[in-house]
Design an enzyme around this catalytic site. Sequence first.
Site, PDB file in Angstrom:
ATOM      1  N   ASP A   1       0.837  -1.178   0.067  1.00 23.42           N
ATOM      2  CA  ASP A   1       0.159  -0.162   0.001  1.00 23.42           C
ATOM      3  C   ASP A   1       0.944   1.168   0.031  1.00 23.42           C
ATOM      4  O   ASP A   1       2.161   1.144   0.273  1.00 23.42           O
ATOM      5  CB  ASP A   1      -0.907  -0.016   1.296  1.00 23.42           C
ATOM      6  CG  ASP A   1      -2.172   0.797   0.953  1.00 23.42           C
ATOM      7  OD1 ASP A   1      -2.356   1.491  -0.189  1.00 23.42           O
ATOM      8  OD2 ASP A   1      -3.115   0.766   1.698  1.00 23.42           O
ATOM      9  N   ASP A   2       0.361   2.283  -0.510  1.00 22.36           N
ATOM     10  CA  ASP A   2       1.008   3.612  -0.368  1.00 22.36           C
ATOM     11  C   ASP A   2       1.442   4.122   0.906  1.00 22.36           C
ATOM     12  O   ASP A   2       2.269   4.590   1.352  1.00 22.36           O
ATOM     13  CB  ASP A   2       0.462   4.684  -1.188  1.00 22.36           C
ATOM     14  CG  ASP A   2      -1.086   4.933  -0.512  1.00 22.36           C
ATOM     15  OD1 ASP A   2      -1.579   4.227   0.110  1.00 22.36           O
ATOM     16  OD2 ASP A   2      -1.600   6.142  -1.358  1.00 22.36           O
TER      17      ASP A   2
ATOM     18  N   ASP B   1      -2.345   4.835   7.534  1.00 18.49           N
ATOM     19  CA  ASP B   1      -2.552   6.027   8.484  1.00 18.49           C
ATOM     20  C   ASP B   1      -3.190   5.463   9.864  1.00 18.49           C
ATOM     21  O   ASP B   1      -2.297   5.268  10.590  1.00 18.49           O
ATOM     22  CB  ASP B   1      -3.612   6.687   7.513  1.00 18.49           C
ATOM     23  CG  ASP B   1      -4.200   8.042   8.152  1.00 18.49           C
ATOM     24  OD1 ASP B   1      -3.924   8.368   9.257  1.00 18.49           O
ATOM     25  OD2 ASP B   1      -4.591   8.981   7.424  1.00 18.49           O
TER      26      ASP B   1
END
Length: 159
Positions: free
Chosen positions: A92-93, A96
């Site tokens: 994933d980028d 969070d």
Amino acid sequence: MSNARYHQHFTVSWDQLHRDVREMCHRLVERDFKGIVAITRGGLIPAALFARELNVRLIDTVCISSYDHMEQGGLDVMKGVDHDGDGWLLVDDLVDTGKTARKVREMLPKAHFVTVYAKPEGRPLVDQYLTEVAQDCWIQFPWDMGVAYVEPLVDQVKR
């Protein structure tokens, strides 16, 4: 959550993203992966870069929606995979708050989970990441930006 929680911005260029993924690949190059699972949408482009740098040809996706621009809502799993992640690289980028990461960890508990960027709340849920950013920082990724004309400074000042 609302965009009011973001007090900082971090802009990632295409070049920076590619450099960051290459740096992560240096740390993974000795490992053999059956394939890559990209978490869509944010993980698609990093997954393609990982695939290129690690010469992995098999790419699958887990499709989860949790954001509408800067607003984080509930999780909507639109597509999963039919394995537990053993031997797979999960990409994933960004991690969070960890909502998406927790769900994907349940689905693929044996995958090696990497993100390019990590915030403190989600960081413990991934196996590796490259850059930590503050929890109140909005990361502006290159696929969300366009090229636009910027007026010369002298013209802005003389108005």
